[in-house]
Design a protein around this motif. Sequence first.
Motif, mmCIF file in Angstrom:
data_model
loop_
_atom_site.group_PDB
_atom_site.id
_atom_site.type_symbol
_atom_site.label_atom_id
_atom_site.label_comp_id
_atom_site.label_asym_id
_atom_site.label_seq_id
_atom_site.Cartn_x
_atom_site.Cartn_y
_atom_site.Cartn_z
ATOM 1 N N ASN A 179 40.126 -4.515 48.862
ATOM 2 C CA ASN A 179 41.213 -5.241 48.553
ATOM 3 C C ASN A 179 42.391 -4.976 49.422
ATOM 4 O O ASN A 179 43.452 -5.715 49.898
ATOM 5 C CB ASN A 179 41.394 -4.986 47.208
ATOM 6 N N VAL A 180 42.394 -3.928 49.983
ATOM 7 C CA VAL A 180 43.569 -3.648 50.875
ATOM 8 C C VAL A 180 43.284 -3.686 52.410
ATOM 9 O O VAL A 180 44.308 -3.685 53.265
ATOM 10 C CB VAL A 180 44.297 -2.159 50.686
ATOM 11 N N LEU A 194 47.459 -1.377 54.009
ATOM 12 C CA LEU A 194 48.998 -1.029 53.535
ATOM 13 C C LEU A 194 49.645 -0.141 54.500
ATOM 14 O O LEU A 194 50.679 0.392 54.263
ATOM 15 C CB LEU A 194 48.953 -0.737 52.060
ATOM 16 N N GLU A 228 53.471 -1.733 50.277
ATOM 17 C CA GLU A 228 52.614 -2.744 49.651
ATOM 18 C C GLU A 228 53.588 -4.115 49.842
ATOM 19 O O GLU A 228 54.628 -4.038 49.245
ATOM 20 C CB GLU A 228 52.209 -2.503 48.194
ATOM 21 N N SER A 284 54.486 -7.134 48.834
ATOM 22 C CA SER A 284 55.234 -7.796 47.651
ATOM 23 C C SER A 284 55.665 -7.058 46.732
ATOM 24 O O SER A 284 56.659 -7.684 45.947
ATOM 25 C CB SER A 284 53.760 -8.483 46.696
#
Lengths: 308, 218
Positions: free
Chosen positions: B89-90, B96, B152, B154
């Motif tokens: 996912n990252v 990140l 991160e 957002s």
Amino acid sequence: MLTTIVAGFKIREIKPRWWLLVVLCCVFIALYNSHWWSGLVYYIASTQLAFHKLLNVQVLQVAQQPEVYGFSLMAISFVYGVFHALGPGHGKAVIVSYLASNPQSRLSSCLLAFSAAMFQALTAILLVTGLSVILKYKYADMAVSASNFSLIGYGLLLALGGFIALRSVVQLFKSEKAHTRCGSCCSSASVKVKEKSLSQLLLVALAIGLRPCSGALLILVTSSLLGIYQFGVLGTLAMSLGTALSTGMIALASQYATAFLNKTLTLYSDHKQQKRYGLCIQLAGSIFIALLAWALIDANNTLTNPIL
Amino acid sequence: MNYKKFYKTPIASLGMAFLLCSNAAIAHPHNWIELRTQINIDERGYLTGFSQHWSFDQFFSMISYAEMMNEYHDEPLGLTSTAMKMVANVAPDSYLSELKVAGEVIALPVPKGYTLESVVVNGNPILVLKMNFILSEPRLVKGKKITLKTFEPSYFIAMNYPSPEHVRIAGNALHCTAQLIRANPSEALIDYAISLDRSVKETQGLGGDFAERVTIQC
């Protein structure tokens, strides 16, 4: 039509208290632009955050010793509810604008706040019971479903705002017709403005309550995962009592403020003009509610944790 | 209107105005990660990579752990699978992290080793993701400045170093000095962040404004 309404507004007297209103506005604007204000806002936000974390810890403790910490979870949930409701959500904006534009008695104002909080708790409990406990949804998926669910509430608000707006336009129009037909003699034949409508009040509360509170979702999901779901439900109910207390105060303040404004700024000579004025306020209020609902629908996009 | 009422109503209206205008709704961030970073500089003065530990907050750890156990019914299998999901996912967001040597951005490779562990801290289980990045071409960093920003975008998740001691340099034959620079977001930005509700469309980029920066001078 509009020009005749405006021309019909006669200034009876401006009571000497108008200066108070001006002073209040100036004080408020000065406060809003000061550093002190953002400090206060920051304080409220960080206190909420602290409560949020406290709530997490509390749920974990209940899981270890339910008989010891069960009660304190409810107490903390209650306080969290009080504090959480002090930050403005859409619910409070709707309650205040509804009460300001549709004058209600003190009792109905409180009823609105209370039932909105109760509906909110019930929505959270039903959602988590259905999706998380029975259908085994994951927390993140459940949060997305919950936000989609609140769309129904926004839609209901939009419809209600539109309906009230339309009704007040029709009534304004009717009163205009009545006015031109018999001139100034017909003050007795004034159009009836519906002020007390319990079902409408409850519909507004339901529309607000269809958006579950994130704090309630949090303790419900956590407690269900820890196998102490009943404490989660009790905590949610306690939380909604706290929310009801805060929003009830806001509703009462709104009621007082409306009364104050009415007394301070009574501009209209006769009863009929006053009624039209009321209809105009109602129209403005309902348009505001509809716009707010539209903005909420437009912004309804749940963010989730990007890592998992 | 008697004196008392006269007094009460303006206060009520002021209070109401306050409630409508303060922006303290459900605020960003929603999750917290505590960072620990070790920068690896070998004896020849080459930056070979870095390893990072991400300690998730109690609530996230608890929910993720319980959901993982519901899904896999086996802790080692669950932790491995969850770690794979997290790393996948990252990956599009460059894990990140933004690594620069003398201003030049270094692309991060797939972490060589990564594990998710469940560690008990103060009596509560915490999930810790450990990743080890080994650069495909080590960089000579003598006299250069390295910066590492982990955030991160957002700002759904806040990523912070609890203390400057959570940054260290391994090897360090060059005697480089590490410095942790805390974010200094403007007051307006803080107001904006805390006003963000869950249902806000665009917060992308906000995380960068709150990012902490590790700088290493060799």
